[in-house]
Design an enzyme around this catalytic site. Structure first.
Site, PDB file in Angstrom:
ATOM      1  N   GLY A   1       3.637   4.204   4.109  1.00 14.49           N
ATOM      2  CA  GLY A   1       2.983   3.048   3.668  1.00 14.49           C
ATOM      3  C   GLY A   1       2.563   2.712   2.225  1.00 14.49           C
ATOM      4  N   HIS A   2       4.146   3.312   1.460  1.00 13.51           N
ATOM      5  CA  HIS A   2       3.664   3.265   0.098  1.00 13.51           C
ATOM      6  C   HIS A   2       5.332   2.708  -0.417  1.00 13.51           C
ATOM      7  CE1 HIS A   2      -0.365   4.848  -0.706  1.00 13.51           C
ATOM      8  NE2 HIS A   2       0.272   5.559  -0.060  1.00 13.51           N
TER       9      HIS A   2
ATOM     10  N   HIS B   1      -8.603  -1.657   0.844  1.00 18.29           N
ATOM     11  CA  HIS B   1      -8.417  -1.464   1.994  1.00 18.29           C
ATOM     12  C   HIS B   1      -9.154   0.395   2.525  1.00 18.29           C
ATOM     13  CE1 HIS B   1      -5.309   1.274  -0.127  1.00 18.29           C
ATOM     14  NE2 HIS B   1      -5.488   2.305   0.543  1.00 18.29           N
TER      15      HIS B   1
ATOM     16  N   HIS C   1       0.638  -2.808   4.763  1.00 19.65           N
ATOM     17  CA  HIS C   1       0.332  -1.345   4.026  1.00 19.65           C
ATOM     18  C   HIS C   1      -0.088  -0.319   5.095  1.00 19.65           C
ATOM     19  CE1 HIS C   1      -0.961   2.216   1.908  1.00 19.65           C
ATOM     20  NE2 HIS C   1      -2.006   2.001   2.208  1.00 19.65           N
TER      21      HIS C   1
ATOM     22  N   ASP D   1       0.987   0.495  -8.007  1.00 19.54           N
ATOM     23  CA  ASP D   1       0.941   1.591  -6.678  1.00 19.54           C
ATOM     24  C   ASP D   1       2.195   2.377  -7.098  1.00 19.54           C
ATOM     25  OD1 ASP D   1       1.444   3.657  -4.702  1.00 19.54           O
ATOM     26  OD2 ASP D   1       1.341   2.337  -3.388  1.00 19.54           O
TER      27      ASP D   1
END
Lengths: 557, 557
Positions: B368-369, B73, B141, B195
């Site tokens: 965003g995680h 991304h 995300h 992640d």
């Protein structure tokens, strides 16, 4: 003239528009009373500065009018400046037993403050100083023996909460004297100065007792050595950790200068009770003890580079090693700005293989400052005519004003002060007077107030791009010529890969500049240096996008 | 030899043991595939460093084996290093449309990357590169068009999630392809790289849609000008703000270089839809517009000193002034380390009299995680044989391992990697091989990798205590004598109040040192300089407790 026509001035010389270096001045005619004298820890951009204290020029000018300095509690941001401030004023100081104990401990690192000027204060026993009758009242905070102050003045009663939270179950059973506040509120309070640190936080803070419960759970669960880092001054948390350790049969080792000082002072004065006489062990013994029999209390909860925990985490502590399976409890949250350092310490500990207990994993820390609902309670009880948020940055002061508005106070009845603001109070009026001299004094190395703005700017630039020194010798007499150089020396500035070409280019740049100047009948140092600085600066910026400090050094021989 | 006997290596050259500069290497015999090439923002102690990128020496050595670089991304920590890395490798790159658009935008600031090497990738359409079949799958995300990758290799399938959260209501309706992950899981996944950024956070993250609701409420409530600061790349948040602005009849002004770039690129590529063709206004027009008709989208949510919002807050922005009554929405939380800068900006804004909306006052930002429960979901669906946490510091990697343990994975089935770790996978085994060359390359000014440890050390010392330069000229011939000086120049070092005496003392110190040396038959520069450095250093430390860099400059004439 009759007193009633005079007015009361309240002047914050520290602790407003900022968190730290608290110092409040109350002035009525020839009577001045001061509350607290703290330090602030330097912002990152104050490179190389150790401490920041309030500028007290205003007090120095009026020294003989100062009747006394009253201390609310023993935190650095309230007492840390005293060793620098008091010697200049030589005034009587007042405070509760533990607070004064901690102040004296600070002085013992230097020349002690004369006993004759130190007065232990009992909450509820007013003292008369000049035109003021000052009375301490107990508040609950993250250190024992914390108080707020009521100042009964010719224009009315003014109350300052000091740092506080409303803890209904304080570890030492010393409750906040809300009743006292209410009683004064009935009689009528002219102005309330209130802790606004957490004015942006909704709800109420959690009792220190909750931390004790969580600590105990972790301490019971641990298998290896336990290392707990917290603020040295949080005697209650230390007490609870020691009690839990005793119950599970662990000895306690206290490490780190400030932690050792506080534990010693608090124990001597009876604020810290050791469940067993032999529970404390020296750090030198730790090596020979079974990990599961040990609790280490240490400084370094803020990741301070030289603190004990930081050294343990980097395996560079002389006596105490962190081993895989040890448990490290971070019983504090990072002060804004310390997040990265704390995070680094935590990562080092994980690297070693230790278990790290942080706030995310349970209530191992609570704030010592009142949230919104506690602030509302205090305002409702005190029912003051005017409000003055203290102990906060402007965002907190404005947050406090929003609370005041919610309780029906108009903006003009809430004073948002700045350093040196003079709030003038008469029985029915609050207005701003002319600002007085105020600001910050930087302490660096041994010197006090010796580091100016210029120097800091220089350090900043040096830190960014380093320094380039140009050395060249010129002839004394016409025809002027270059006898040696220009030589180029650089520190903290790198000439990158194409060094040679860059250095050559720089020298050419300088020689061109010199050439023009050497034609003149008279060499003008200033002009030559300025030109070199400008032309070389321009050249280096184009080639490297950096602006090192450029120092032309010219000799004439 | 038959392929099946060979093994797959997974080598993180960035993004492990740290947050930032992500770069993953997958190697099987003569085939190498790379994922991402990010930057990291420098730690405070990297004084004057602009960017940090991964050390790719390992890849440079094997350049001709690299079949391609795949991008997950368009965030800086995944693409920011490409302008420095790609020119050295000249390899084909693959990514989704928006991601490649953002990469090209970065290159346009420099010499463009050859079109022939840029391949737009469709999720679900595998590409064959060397021994790998690589397929992108959509993830949700904080930026559109984000994907993870599946690498089908001779030893089995390996899946990397990339940065993700599980957002069931994404703004663009592009759902995370959980079904795909499940299907691969059924077939069997050898290893999952996941992640781990939020592995310490319980529960689940909140949908970006919630932010949209809150933003709309504030935007409808505002009376003056609205200024919203967020990460430039958060196209969805920008979209929601623009939509709300349109609905309340406000025009939108986009300010700040990165914000302008992203909005342009995202609009061109159709990822950002403008509800009205004329909704955007130039910052030059803002001055003439009614505040209540305006929404300003700006950079500076991190308090970056040069960013647009920071300049507005300090009243130093050319076109846009913050006025009392304006509303500033901080639609982002500070990245660890930026808290102080952000706080400073907020205080400046309050000082002006603006209303500042922060996360404390409502859901104006979400992470965003993936949090713990989302990570568990992904592991359960993928059902991999082995787990490899990526995109995290060791505290996050260990947090991820705790999650893995909770789901029944043994420690030995979870690889905690470091930079340069070589994880070797065969169909039934995961082990660590020999570490490869890896680390950080510092970018400062125009140079790449040109700032060494020494230079940083120097900058640190300069920043702490400054520099003291000693200039003196000595005679060429015996008897050696001092022709001029010693002159003392100091920068970032202050001689405090008792300057004269200190300077005099320093000069005496130097002369004494010189005297001894001048007796010798041969002047030894190195010896003289060293002695001056030592004696003066000692002197200044005693007098000032500071250690400036000391630079003796000797001329012989």
């Amino acid at each position: 003239m009759p007193k009633k026509t005079s007015k009361l001035s309240i002047i914050p010389l520290g602790g407003t528009g900022e968190i730290g270096k608290n110092l409040l001045v109350f002035e009525y005619e020839d009577s001045i009373v001061v509350i607290d004298g703290g330090v602030k820890f330097p912002e990152d951009e104050l490179l190389g500065i150790d401490l920041v204290i309030p500028d007290i020029s205003y007090l120095e000018k009026k020294r003989d009018r100062i009747k006394g300095l009253f201390i609310t509690h023993g935190h650095e941001d309230h007492i840390g400046g005293l060793p620098f401030i008091l010697p200049k004023l030589n005034i009587p100081i007042y405070g509760t037993k533990l607070t004064l104990g901690l102040v004296q401990a600070k002085f013992q690192e230097r020349t002690a403050y004369p006993e004759s000027l130190i007065h232990v204060l009992e909450p509820g026993k007013p003292v008369r100083v000049g035109d003021f009758e000052v009375e301490a009242f107990r508040v609950t905070h993250s250190i024992p023996d914390a108080v707020g102050y009521s100042l009964l003045t010719p224009v009315g009663r003014v109350v300052y909460t000091g740092d506080f939270k409303v803890d209904y179950t304080p570890i030492d059973g010393q409750n906040m004297e809300l009743g006292k506040l209410a009683a004064w509120g009935q009689e009528g309070i002219l102005a309330l100065l209130c802790d606004s640190t957490n004015a942006e936080r909704p709800g109420v803070t959690i009792s220190e007792m909750a931390v004790g419960k969580t600590l105990r759970e972790w301490i019971e669960r641990a298998e290896g050595k336990i290392i707990m880092a917290s603020f040295a001054s949080n005697v209650h948390r230390i007490q609870q950790a020691i009690n839990a350790a005793a119950d599970v049969g662990r000895k306690v080792c206290v490490v780190g200068r400030s932690m050792e000082n506080v534990v010693r002072t608090a124990t001597e004065l009876g604020y810290l009770r050791l469940p067993e006489d032999d529970i404390l062990v020296a750090s030198s013994e730790v090596g020979n003890m079974a990990p599961e029999k040990l609790l280490v209390l240490t400084t370094g909860s803020q990741g301070e580079p030289l603190a004990a925990l930081t050294r343990m985490a980097t395996q560079s502590h002389r006596q105490i090693n962190v081993l895989p399976g040890d448990m490290v409890i971070m019983a504090a949250t990072p002060i804004p700005g310390n997040e990265k350092l704390v995070n680094k310490t935590i990562n080092h500990l994980y690297q070693i293989g230790a278990e790290v207990v942080t706030k995310e994993m349970g209530q191992v820390h609570v704030s010592g400052h009142a949230n919104q609902e506690e602030i509302k309670l205090v305002i409702r009880l005190a029912r003051p005519r005017f409000l003055i948020p203290h102990h906060g940055e402007i965002r907190h002061q404005v947050g406090f004003r929003r609370i005041g508005n919610a309780l029906g106070y108009e903006d003009e009845d809430i004073a948002i002060t700045q350093l040196g603001s003079r709030v003038i109070l008469s029985p029915d009026r609050m207005e701003f007077g002319e600002r007085v001299e105020a600001g910050s004094v930087y302490i660096d190395g041994l010197g006090v107030g010796d580091v100016g703005y210029i120097v800091l700017k220089e350090r900043q630039q040096l830190a960014q791009d380093g320094v380039v020194i140009i050395v060249t010798a010129l002839s004394k007499t016409k025809p002027y010529r270059v006898l040696s150089g220009p030589d180029i020396i650089a520190r903290g500035f790198t000439f990158m890969k194409e060094a040679e070409t860059l250095v050559e280019g720089a020298k050419k740049e300088i020689l061109n500049t010199l050439e023009i100047q050497l034609q003149k009948d008279q060499l003008e140092w200033v002009v030559i240096k300025t030109n070199i600085r400008e032309s070389l600066g321009k050249y280096l910026w184009e080639k490297t996008r950096r602006r090192p400090i450029i120092l032309p050094v010219l000799l004439q021989l």
